[in-house]
Design a protein around this motif. Structure first.
Motif, PDB file in Angstrom:
ATOM      1  N   VAL A 127      23.021  41.942  -5.932  1.00 11.93           N
ATOM      2  CA  VAL A 127      21.880  42.328  -7.143  1.00 11.93           C
ATOM      3  C   VAL A 127      21.709  40.686  -6.506  1.00 11.93           C
ATOM      4  O   VAL A 127      20.061  40.391  -7.443  1.00 11.93           O
ATOM      5  CB  VAL A 127      22.519  42.803  -8.330  1.00 11.93           C
ATOM      6  N   ARG A 128      22.167  39.920  -6.760  1.00 10.19           N
ATOM      7  CA  ARG A 128      22.079  38.023  -6.751  1.00 10.19           C
ATOM      8  C   ARG A 128      21.254  37.623  -5.846  1.00 10.19           C
ATOM      9  O   ARG A 128      19.728  37.322  -6.568  1.00 10.19           O
ATOM     10  CB  ARG A 128      22.934  37.392  -7.265  1.00 10.19           C
ATOM     11  N   TYR A 129      21.371  38.353  -4.498  1.00  8.03           N
ATOM     12  CA  TYR A 129      20.787  37.930  -3.266  1.00  8.03           C
ATOM     13  C   TYR A 129      18.765  38.684  -4.116  1.00  8.03           C
ATOM     14  O   TYR A 129      17.940  37.282  -3.105  1.00  8.03           O
ATOM     15  CB  TYR A 129      20.888  38.400  -2.470  1.00  8.03           C
ATOM     16  N   THR A 130      19.074  39.612  -4.329  1.00 11.50           N
ATOM     17  CA  THR A 130      17.708  39.954  -4.412  1.00 11.50           C
ATOM     18  C   THR A 130      17.038  39.615  -5.577  1.00 11.50           C
ATOM     19  O   THR A 130      15.832  39.356  -5.717  1.00 11.50           O
ATOM     20  CB  THR A 130      17.984  41.802  -4.525  1.00 11.50           C
ATOM     21  N   VAL A 131      17.848  39.120  -6.692  1.00 11.93           N
ATOM     22  CA  VAL A 131      17.432  38.575  -7.921  1.00 11.93           C
ATOM     23  C   VAL A 131      16.194  37.066  -7.512  1.00 11.93           C
ATOM     24  O   VAL A 131      15.020  37.131  -7.001  1.00 11.93           O
ATOM     25  CB  VAL A 131      18.241  38.376  -8.772  1.00 11.93           C
ATOM     26  N   ILE A 174       4.909  36.590 -15.917  1.00 16.44           N
ATOM     27  CA  ILE A 174       5.505  37.428 -17.159  1.00 16.44           C
ATOM     28  C   ILE A 174       7.286  38.083 -16.178  1.00 16.44           C
ATOM     29  O   ILE A 174       8.223  37.879 -16.497  1.00 16.44           O
ATOM     30  CB  ILE A 174       4.793  38.589 -16.995  1.00 16.44           C
ATOM     31  N   LEU A 175       6.501  37.992 -14.904  1.00 17.90           N
ATOM     32  CA  LEU A 175       8.205  38.290 -14.461  1.00 17.90           C
ATOM     33  C   LEU A 175       9.283  37.455 -13.974  1.00 17.90           C
ATOM     34  O   LEU A 175      10.511  37.441 -13.978  1.00 17.90           O
ATOM     35  CB  LEU A 175       7.688  38.613 -12.819  1.00 17.90           C
ATOM     36  N   ILE A 176       8.499  36.336 -13.745  1.00 16.40           N
ATOM     37  CA  ILE A 176       9.528  35.122 -13.590  1.00 16.40           C
ATOM     38  C   ILE A 176      10.190  34.918 -15.172  1.00 16.40           C
ATOM     39  O   ILE A 176      11.102  34.822 -14.690  1.00 16.40           O
ATOM     40  CB  ILE A 176       8.567  33.672 -13.377  1.00 16.40           C
ATOM     41  N   LEU A 177       9.317  35.429 -15.847  1.00 18.59           N
ATOM     42  CA  LEU A 177      10.108  35.111 -16.912  1.00 18.59           C
ATOM     43  C   LEU A 177      11.198  35.483 -17.236  1.00 18.59           C
ATOM     44  O   LEU A 177      12.312  35.698 -17.704  1.00 18.59           O
ATOM     45  CB  LEU A 177       9.333  34.680 -18.650  1.00 18.59           C
ATOM     46  N   PHE A 178      10.670  36.899 -17.043  1.00 17.67           N
ATOM     47  CA  PHE A 178      12.381  38.180 -17.107  1.00 17.67           C
ATOM     48  C   PHE A 178      13.377  37.562 -16.587  1.00 17.67           C
ATOM     49  O   PHE A 178      14.677  37.377 -16.339  1.00 17.67           O
ATOM     50  CB  PHE A 178      12.146  39.243 -16.438  1.00 17.67           C
ATOM     51  N   LEU A 179      12.924  37.502 -14.546  1.00 17.62           N
ATOM     52  CA  LEU A 179      13.659  36.945 -14.019  1.00 17.62           C
ATOM     53  C   LEU A 179      14.711  35.833 -14.699  1.00 17.62           C
ATOM     54  O   LEU A 179      16.236  35.192 -14.267  1.00 17.62           O
ATOM     55  CB  LEU A 179      13.198  36.284 -12.542  1.00 17.62           C
ATOM     56  N   VAL A 180      14.192  34.699 -15.425  1.00 17.99           N
ATOM     57  CA  VAL A 180      14.603  33.620 -15.874  1.00 17.99           C
ATOM     58  C   VAL A 180      16.239  34.475 -16.676  1.00 17.99           C
ATOM     59  O   VAL A 180      17.295  34.091 -16.501  1.00 17.99           O
ATOM     60  CB  VAL A 180      13.984  32.637 -16.726  1.00 17.99           C
ATOM     61  N   PHE A 181      15.545  35.258 -17.423  1.00 20.55           N
ATOM     62  CA  PHE A 181      16.835  35.910 -18.874  1.00 20.55           C
ATOM     63  C   PHE A 181      18.070  36.960 -18.090  1.00 20.55           C
ATOM     64  O   PHE A 181      19.260  36.135 -18.177  1.00 20.55           O
ATOM     65  CB  PHE A 181      16.188  36.970 -19.423  1.00 20.55           C
ATOM     66  N   ASN A 213      30.089  45.527 -16.177  1.00 18.13           N
ATOM     67  CA  ASN A 213      30.084  46.363 -15.358  1.00 18.13           C
ATOM     68  C   ASN A 213      28.332  46.698 -15.977  1.00 18.13           C
ATOM     69  O   ASN A 213      27.931  47.522 -15.522  1.00 18.13           O
ATOM     70  CB  ASN A 213      30.982  47.258 -15.302  1.00 18.13           C
ATOM     71  N   LYS A 214      28.513  46.194 -17.089  1.00 14.47           N
ATOM     72  CA  LYS A 214      26.555  46.544 -17.346  1.00 14.47           C
ATOM     73  C   LYS A 214      25.965  45.103 -17.596  1.00 14.47           C
ATOM     74  O   LYS A 214      25.790  44.083 -18.638  1.00 14.47           O
ATOM     75  CB  LYS A 214      26.553  47.143 -18.951  1.00 14.47           C
ATOM     76  N   LEU A 215      24.710  45.380 -16.419  1.00 14.37           N
ATOM     77  CA  LEU A 215      23.789  44.167 -16.976  1.00 14.37           C
ATOM     78  C   LEU A 215      22.151  45.064 -17.344  1.00 14.37           C
ATOM     79  O   LEU A 215      21.234  45.055 -16.032  1.00 14.37           O
ATOM     80  CB  LEU A 215      23.873  43.312 -15.407  1.00 14.37           C
ATOM     81  N   PRO A 216      22.335  45.149 -18.625  1.00 16.51           N
ATOM     82  CA  PRO A 216      20.924  45.284 -19.083  1.00 16.51           C
ATOM     83  C   PRO A 216      19.556  45.013 -18.840  1.00 16.51           C
ATOM     84  O   PRO A 216      18.508  45.480 -19.079  1.00 16.51           O
ATOM     85  CB  PRO A 216      20.412  45.897 -20.247  1.00 16.51           C
ATOM     86  N   ARG A 217      19.981  43.234 -18.493  1.00 15.03           N
ATOM     87  CA  ARG A 217      18.416  43.065 -18.628  1.00 15.03           C
ATOM     88  C   ARG A 217      17.719  42.205 -16.813  1.00 15.03           C
ATOM     89  O   ARG A 217      16.857  42.701 -16.898  1.00 15.03           O
ATOM     90  CB  ARG A 217      18.543  41.653 -18.771  1.00 15.03           C
ATOM     91  N   THR A 218      19.068  42.807 -15.750  1.00 18.35           N
ATOM     92  CA  THR A 218      18.722  42.883 -14.368  1.00 18.35           C
ATOM     93  C   THR A 218      18.017  44.144 -14.710  1.00 18.35           C
ATOM     94  O   THR A 218      17.191  44.086 -13.795  1.00 18.35           O
ATOM     95  CB  THR A 218      20.274  42.403 -13.626  1.00 18.35           C
TER      96      THR A 218
END
Length: 172
Positions: free
Chosen positions: A34-38, A65-72, A86-91
């Motif tokens: 997931v981190r590599y994909t982010v 907008i996408l980059i801003l979401f990615l920062v979070f 085990n829950k990553l709601p922002r991701t």
């Protein structure tokens, strides 16, 4: 250099801390793909932002907008190391947005907006097809990451099984 011999108690403390650190890393590594994909999507969106910025396209707002979401999302992952969940709601939200946007972009890439969305590309059928394939790959990746996040949320991933076996082994 003065080396002090460690007592048995100190050795046990160091051993316990090492095992706790290993366990912490195992939980954190459940999200490695997931981190590599982010990171992959972050750089794709940065390059897209640069191309839109250089051509002064009004569509520059989309990668912003996408980059801003990615920062979070990145902050969520940084926090994950010290506070396992085990829950990553922002991701999960980010990948749903990316998936939805890629679907919209595939549709728009076959319209006259193509030049506004991808201003550095030449407008040809081949280019539109290549862009559509790239966006489709992004859709598939986003879907697979959402699926992976759901599996992790339910503790059904293989890494979780290994973690539980390791926890059992170190508690003996």
């Amino acid at each position: 250099m003065n080396r002090k011999k460690l007592s048995k108690k100190e050795k046990r403390i160091i051993d316990r801390k090492g095992k706790e650190l290993s366990l912490k890393n195992m939980y954190f590594n459940r999200y490695l793909i997931v981190r590599y994909t982010v990171a992959f999507f972050f750089f794709i969106n940065v390059y897209w932002l640069i191309s839109l910025f250089l051509t002064k396209s009004f569509m520059v707002i989309l990668p912003c907008i996408l980059i801003l979401f990615l920062v979070f999302v990145i902050f969520e992952h940084v926090k994950l190391y010290s506070h396992h969940t085990n829950k990553l709601p922002r991701t999960k939200l980010y990948f749903k947005i990316q998936l939805f946007l890629n679907i919209i972009l595939i549709i728009l890439s076959w319209t006259n907006l193509f030049i506004k969305i991808f201003p550095i590309l030449k407008i040809t059928q081949k280019t539109r097809l290549l862009v559509s394939v790239g966006l489709l790959i992004g859709i598939i990746i986003s879907y697979l990451i959402i699926k992976k996040l759901n599996i992790i949320e339910k503790n059904k991933d293989k890494q979780f099984e290994r973690i539980k076996k390791y926890e059992k082994a170190i508690r003996k």
